[in-house]
Scaffold this motif. Sequence first.
Motif, PDB file in Angstrom:
ATOM      1  N   VAL A   4      11.475   6.123  -3.830  1.00  0.00           N
ATOM      2  CA  VAL A   4      10.571   5.436  -3.666  1.00  0.00           C
ATOM      3  C   VAL A   4      11.285   4.277  -2.919  1.00  0.00           C
ATOM      4  N   GLU A   5      11.226   3.725  -1.354  1.00  0.00           N
ATOM      5  CA  GLU A   5      11.758   3.166  -0.579  1.00  0.00           C
ATOM      6  C   GLU A   5      11.340   1.538  -0.666  1.00  0.00           C
ATOM      7  N   LYS A   7       9.647  -1.787  -0.263  1.00  0.00           N
ATOM      8  CA  LYS A   7       8.733  -2.113   1.069  1.00  0.00           C
ATOM      9  C   LYS A   7       9.169  -4.064   0.514  1.00  0.00           C
ATOM     10  N   GLU A  30       4.418   2.644  -3.487  1.00  0.00           N
ATOM     11  CA  GLU A  30       3.179   3.180  -2.610  1.00  0.00           C
ATOM     12  C   GLU A  30       2.095   2.980  -2.238  1.00  0.00           C
ATOM     13  N   GLU A  32      -1.722   2.480  -1.281  1.00  0.00           N
ATOM     14  CA  GLU A  32      -2.754   2.577  -0.834  1.00  0.00           C
ATOM     15  C   GLU A  32      -3.240   1.696   0.190  1.00  0.00           C
ATOM     16  N   ILE A  39      -0.795  -2.114   5.097  1.00  0.00           N
ATOM     17  CA  ILE A  39       0.006  -1.541   5.224  1.00  0.00           C
ATOM     18  C   ILE A  39       0.299  -1.473   7.248  1.00  0.00           C
TER      19      ILE A  39
END
Length: 281
Positions: A4-5, A7, A30, A32, A39
């Motif tokens: 997972v990158e 953020k 990640e 939602e 986002i």
Amino acid sequence: MAEVEEKVIMTPKCKTANSTTLVVERKAVEPEASDKIHIAGGDHTGIIINKQETYENGVSEPCHAQLEFYVYLVSGATGTHTREARALRFWFKPQMTPNERPYEAQAFFRELVSPQDFPKDYVGYIKKIMKLMQHKYQQLKMLEVELRQEGYASPPPAYIDDSIINQTPLISEQRVLDMIENAYPNPLSVDDFVSAAKWSKADVKDALESLEEKGLTRAMSEGVYVRQHSVDTQVVKQMPTLSSSRQPSIAVITALYCEKQAVDAMMDNQETYVRYTTVGE
């Protein structure tokens, strides 16, 4: 499973009547999208705005670095100034050594407040913080941003309204003399004053003639003037050759006319030469 990158997430921490504190942090998540989580996409992919009212970052250790500065907010309606303190508190990743942290914080701060593109509003200010953190300062783990208004205040001494900047300063003998002294020993023509200060030729000539009557300037040729030195000055076309007994033993270099006057006041038996040639010679 794909990694997972990270953020960059902005979350409000607390808000009072005169202050706002936000937290900008780097997390591998990640989330939602929802009515409380925005986002970003496009050029802002990787940035998340968390609209939760309160936030607890869970960090118990003191910040690794802290910087604070002041801005003056100008009301468009009344023109009044409000002084606002803006604080930045930095937490870095463990990979960054304690010795490196202050330098990294200072580098971040210099880019943030660069006069060339300093943000003019809150949105631009927070956006620039998040973009710097996202793309350049990868070792910055979390940043706490505090905006605290301190009430009405007089404008800072360096504050100059744009309308004042665009005004042509009124001509005065002192302003003309200042320009001549700044150019010394080079002469200035009437056209030089008109070009530099946007004054009329008639006003410039009147000021120069008045200064000449007071013994402060000397006309070198038609419409060309130089500062009249208090010590006898010999104007020559070629610098004379001095005998060995008259050769100077030290050199004093000055940048301002007032500095030259100060040096001259400490010297005895001085001789001053100014080399002057007209255009075309």
